[in-house]
Design an enzyme around this catalytic site. Sequence first.
Site, PDB file in Angstrom:
ATOM      1  N   SER A 187       2.411  -0.003  10.851  1.00  0.00           N
ATOM      2  CA  SER A 187       1.413   0.335   9.831  1.00  0.00           C
ATOM      3  C   SER A 187       0.081   0.602  10.505  1.00  0.00           C
ATOM      4  CB  SER A 187       1.259  -0.827   8.855  1.00  0.00           C
ATOM      5  OG  SER A 187       0.058  -0.654   8.129  1.00  0.00           O
ATOM      6  N   HIS A 192       3.761   4.300   9.303  1.00  0.00           N
ATOM      7  CA  HIS A 192       3.573   3.768   7.945  1.00  0.00           C
ATOM      8  C   HIS A 192       2.092   3.903   7.585  1.00  0.00           C
ATOM      9  CE1 HIS A 192       4.658   1.334   4.443  1.00  0.00           C
ATOM     10  NE2 HIS A 192       3.543   0.666   4.630  1.00  0.00           N
ATOM     11  N   ASP A 208      -0.739   3.317   4.843  1.00  0.00           N
ATOM     12  CA  ASP A 208      -1.078   2.510   3.663  1.00  0.00           C
ATOM     13  C   ASP A 208      -2.292   3.076   2.925  1.00  0.00           C
ATOM     14  OD1 ASP A 208       0.817   0.303   3.608  1.00  0.00           O
ATOM     15  OD2 ASP A 208      -0.087  -0.329   5.506  1.00  0.00           O
ATOM     16  N   MET A 255      -4.785   2.624  -0.166  1.00  0.00           N
ATOM     17  CA  MET A 255      -5.280   1.611  -1.120  1.00  0.00           C
ATOM     18  C   MET A 255      -6.538   2.126  -1.810  1.00  0.00           C
ATOM     19  SD  MET A 255      -4.854  -1.824   1.140  1.00  0.00           S
ATOM     20  CE  MET A 255      -3.413  -2.102   2.184  1.00  0.00           C
ATOM     21  N   HIS A 294       2.716   4.943   1.813  1.00  0.00           N
ATOM     22  CA  HIS A 294       2.868   3.836   0.855  1.00  0.00           C
ATOM     23  C   HIS A 294       1.646   3.853  -0.063  1.00  0.00           C
ATOM     24  CE1 HIS A 294       2.907  -0.869   0.384  1.00  0.00           C
ATOM     25  NE2 HIS A 294       3.055  -0.246  -0.760  1.00  0.00           N
ATOM     26  N   MET A 340      -0.635   2.550  -2.766  1.00  0.00           N
ATOM     27  CA  MET A 340      -1.054   1.391  -3.565  1.00  0.00           C
ATOM     28  C   MET A 340      -2.244   1.858  -4.382  1.00  0.00           C
ATOM     29  SD  MET A 340      -0.572  -1.366  -0.496  1.00  0.00           S
ATOM     30  CE  MET A 340      -0.555  -0.060   0.727  1.00  0.00           C
ATOM     31  N   MET A 392       8.086  -5.582  -0.771  1.00  0.00           N
ATOM     32  CA  MET A 392       6.898  -6.221  -0.198  1.00  0.00           C
ATOM     33  C   MET A 392       7.209  -7.695   0.045  1.00  0.00           C
ATOM     34  SD  MET A 392       4.631  -3.847   0.022  1.00  0.00           S
ATOM     35  CE  MET A 392       3.377  -4.917   0.717  1.00  0.00           C
ATOM     36  N   PHE A 441      -3.619  -6.193   2.126  1.00  0.00           N
ATOM     37  CA  PHE A 441      -4.180  -6.562   3.429  1.00  0.00           C
ATOM     38  C   PHE A 441      -3.078  -6.705   4.470  1.00  0.00           C
ATOM     39  CE2 PHE A 441      -6.824  -8.207   0.043  1.00  0.00           C
ATOM     40  CZ  PHE A 441      -8.064  -7.668   0.370  1.00  0.00           C
ATOM     41  N   ASP A 447       8.106  -4.787   4.111  1.00  0.00           N
ATOM     42  CA  ASP A 447       6.702  -4.581   4.489  1.00  0.00           C
ATOM     43  C   ASP A 447       5.908  -5.862   4.263  1.00  0.00           C
ATOM     44  OD1 ASP A 447       4.153  -3.635   4.978  1.00  0.00           O
ATOM     45  OD2 ASP A 447       4.145  -2.174   3.325  1.00  0.00           O
TER      46      ASP A 447
HETATM   47  C1  DX5 Z   1      -0.004  -4.442   2.910  1.00  0.00           C
HETATM   48  C2  DX5 Z   1       0.514  -3.183   3.565  1.00  0.00           C
HETATM   49  C3  DX5 Z   1       1.266  -3.428   4.805  1.00  0.00           C
HETATM   50  C4  DX5 Z   1       0.482  -4.086   5.903  1.00  0.00           C
HETATM   51  C5  DX5 Z   1       1.435  -4.847   6.748  1.00  0.00           C
HETATM   52  O1  DX5 Z   1      -0.488  -4.128   1.649  1.00  0.00           O
HETATM   53  O2  DX5 Z   1       1.351  -2.481   2.678  1.00  0.00           O
HETATM   54  O3  DX5 Z   1       1.856  -2.221   5.264  1.00  0.00           O
HETATM   55  O4  DX5 Z   1      -0.228  -3.206   6.703  1.00  0.00           O
HETATM   56  O5  DX5 Z   1       0.714  -5.552   7.706  1.00  0.00           O
HETATM   57  P1  DX5 Z   1       1.335  -6.779   8.477  1.00  0.00           P
HETATM   58  O6  DX5 Z   1       2.523  -6.268   9.239  1.00  0.00           O
HETATM   59  O7  DX5 Z   1       0.206  -7.211   9.363  1.00  0.00           O
HETATM   60  O8  DX5 Z   1       1.708  -7.799   7.447  1.00  0.00           O
HETATM   61 ZN    ZN Z   2       2.560  -0.773   3.444  1.00  0.00          ZN
END
Ligand code: DX5
Ligand code: ZN
Length: 230
Positions: free
Chosen positions: A7, A32, A34, A36, A65, A67, A136, A142, A178
């Site tokens: 990620s 990956h 993310d 947000m 991904h 969010m 998840m 985070f 994830d």
């Molecule tokens: C959280 C994200 C993850 C995150 C995973 O909302 O979707 O992809 O970056 O990070 P780690 O591997 O540090 O838990």
């Molecule tokens: Zn993610």
Amino acid sequence: MHIIAPSILSANFAKLGEEVVNVIASGADWIHFDVMDNHYVPNLTIGPLVCEAIRPLTQAPIDVHLMVKPVDRIIPDFAKAGADIITFHPEASEHVDRSLSLIRESGCKAGLVFNPATPLAWMDHVMDRLDLVLLMSVNPGFGGQKFIGETLVKLREARRRIDAYKDRTGREIRLEIDGGVKTDNIAEIARAGADAFVAGSAVYGAGRDSDPNRYDSIIAALRAELARAG
Ligand code: DX5
Ligand code: ZN
């Protein structure tokens, strides 16, 4: 085949292009990505412009991904920006079937993301629309959070449903995990049925090799654990 998807949430954003190139050169499979929005989740990250900027730097699939809420407006933008896979949270879409169709019509692979407390029943009537299911193992928002153990039970159940669907139709659906994936738990997660593994802080945080541009040893360590899981 097991997929490792670092990620970029935990990458150094001041040199994101290099981080993407280096992690793939070190043996990772997917990027990956993310997204947000400070609305669906309490954090704000990156959008289609950043996806477009990293697209020419790698052949590796970009696993977006989302969010964000709502989801439909932004799907075509990510498809145009070069996303290969787009996943979203069912609670963030008014019309889950429509959002999944929109992703496929935009030329991408589609997936649903299940928060720790989101029931797997959301997948029941849309299996044919899914290329990937993402569970998840932390609450989204985070990097660097602790793996929620109950997710292993849910993974086994998701694997059972996906295998039953494959027996019926012959079609494969990937099962991605994830959150909180590390060298000390990835084997157990694989045994519970995951075949794609997001790892943010494990790869980008602690994993930098003696060469600051390489992530070979952490990715090799994750793969060695996966091999151990069989
Ligand atoms: C959280 C994200 C993850 C995150 C995973 O909302 O979707 O992809 O970056 O990070 P780690 O591997 O540090 O838990
Ligand atoms: Zn993610």
